[in-house]
Design a protein around this motif. Structure first.
Motif, PDB file in Angstrom:
ATOM      1  N   SER A 176       0.819  -1.213   0.000  1.00 51.99           N
ATOM      2  CA  SER A 176       0.000   0.000   0.000  1.00 51.99           C
ATOM      3  C   SER A 176       0.852   1.262   0.000  1.00 51.99           C
ATOM      4  O   SER A 176       0.480   2.272   0.560  1.00 51.99           O
ATOM      5  N   CYS A 206      -6.026  -5.856   0.872  1.00 50.80           N
ATOM      6  CA  CYS A 206      -7.369  -6.307   1.270  1.00 50.80           C
ATOM      7  C   CYS A 206      -7.388  -7.771   1.692  1.00 50.80           C
ATOM      8  O   CYS A 206      -8.071  -8.126   2.656  1.00 50.80           O
ATOM      9  N   HIS A 240     -12.213  -0.057   5.386  1.00 56.31           N
ATOM     10  CA  HIS A 240     -12.701   0.319   4.056  1.00 56.31           C
ATOM     11  C   HIS A 240     -13.597   1.550   4.092  1.00 56.31           C
ATOM     12  O   HIS A 240     -13.566   2.365   3.168  1.00 56.31           O
ATOM     13  N   ASP A 241     -14.371   1.714   5.159  1.00 56.00           N
ATOM     14  CA  ASP A 241     -15.195   2.922   5.297  1.00 56.00           C
ATOM     15  C   ASP A 241     -14.314   4.162   5.388  1.00 56.00           C
ATOM     16  O   ASP A 241     -14.571   5.168   4.723  1.00 56.00           O
ATOM     17  N   THR A 269      -3.268   3.526  -0.999  1.00 57.25           N
ATOM     18  CA  THR A 269      -4.538   2.805  -1.046  1.00 57.25           C
ATOM     19  C   THR A 269      -4.419   1.532  -0.222  1.00 57.25           C
ATOM     20  O   THR A 269      -3.341   0.976  -0.063  1.00 57.25           O
ATOM     21  N   ALA A 286     -11.295   4.529   4.281  1.00 54.51           N
ATOM     22  CA  ALA A 286     -10.570   4.741   3.034  1.00 54.51           C
ATOM     23  C   ALA A 286     -11.496   5.098   1.872  1.00 54.51           C
ATOM     24  O   ALA A 286     -11.025   5.488   0.794  1.00 54.51           O
ATOM     25  N   GLY A 287     -12.804   4.951   2.080  1.00 50.13           N
ATOM     26  CA  GLY A 287     -13.746   5.229   1.004  1.00 50.13           C
ATOM     27  C   GLY A 287     -13.688   4.203  -0.116  1.00 50.13           C
ATOM     28  O   GLY A 287     -14.014   4.492  -1.261  1.00 50.13           O
ATOM     29  N   GLU A 288     -13.242   3.017   0.216  1.00 53.08           N
ATOM     30  CA  GLU A 288     -13.151   1.932  -0.761  1.00 53.08           C
ATOM     31  C   GLU A 288     -14.127   0.835  -0.376  1.00 53.08           C
ATOM     32  O   GLU A 288     -14.539   0.737   0.776  1.00 53.08           O
ATOM     33  N   SER A 289     -14.470   0.018  -1.347  1.00 52.04           N
ATOM     34  CA  SER A 289     -15.396  -1.070  -1.022  1.00 52.04           C
ATOM     35  C   SER A 289     -14.824  -2.407  -1.482  1.00 52.04           C
ATOM     36  O   SER A 289     -14.525  -2.591  -2.652  1.00 52.04           O
ATOM     37  N   CYS A 290     -14.617  -3.254  -0.537  1.00 51.51           N
ATOM     38  CA  CYS A 290     -14.275  -4.652  -0.781  1.00 51.51           C
ATOM     39  C   CYS A 290     -15.252  -5.460   0.061  1.00 51.51           C
ATOM     40  O   CYS A 290     -15.730  -4.979   1.087  1.00 51.51           O
ATOM     41  N   SER A 301      -6.367  -1.160  -0.948  1.00 43.89           N
ATOM     42  CA  SER A 301      -6.889  -2.280  -1.729  1.00 43.89           C
ATOM     43  C   SER A 301      -5.841  -3.349  -2.009  1.00 43.89           C
ATOM     44  O   SER A 301      -6.188  -4.513  -2.151  1.00 43.89           O
TER      45      SER A 301
END
Length: 134
Positions: free
Chosen positions: A49, A58, A74-75, A53, A77-81, A55
């Motif tokens: 990372s 993950c 993930h919340d 990021t 970081a504003g990412e969705s896995c 991801s």
């Protein structure tokens, strides 16, 4: 084609190298925090990372963090896995089972991988070079 190969390779590296590092640093726990996983990743030179990021890590977070910690990571970081999806991929790669595995299962996988690598490294009978270097 190659993406799937590299993904499975990364999952196996997380499963083989991180249990001993996490245990040495923090003792055996059912789950670890993001910071603990990040430190183990860095010490094992597996932290991907660098670009900021999450991801890239993950699979490690899904393997070692609680579902709540994974969601928080993930919340923020504003990412969705998807935790369950990643755990299913991990289970298919390492355990040939459902995504209901624990740290103990991953630790046993690492020990088994280490034992098979140790026993095959002393074998001078040729062979195909089997699982080393993943």
């Amino acid at each position: 084609m190659f993406a799937n190969f590299f993904k499975k390779r990364r999952i196996k590296q997380y499963a083989r190298k991180l249990p001993a590092e996490l245990t040495a640093l923090y003792g055996k726990q059912p789950y670890y925090s993001k910071g603990q996983v990040d430190r183990a990743l860095t010490r094992q030179r597996l932290n991907r990372s660098n670009n900021g990021t999450i991801s890239d890590n993950c699979y490690a977070y899904a393997m070692y963090c609680s579902p709540q910690e994974f969601q928080r990571i993930h919340d923020e970081a504003g990412e969705s896995c998807h935790y369950d999806t990643l755990r299913t991929e991990i289970a298919e790669t390492c355990f040939s089972s459902t995504s209901d595995f624990s740290f103990t299962d991953v630790d046993a996988y690492a020990t088994e991988s280490s034992s098979s690598a140790d026993s095959s490294s002393g074998d001078s009978g040729g062979g195909d070079g089997g699982g080393g270097g993943d």
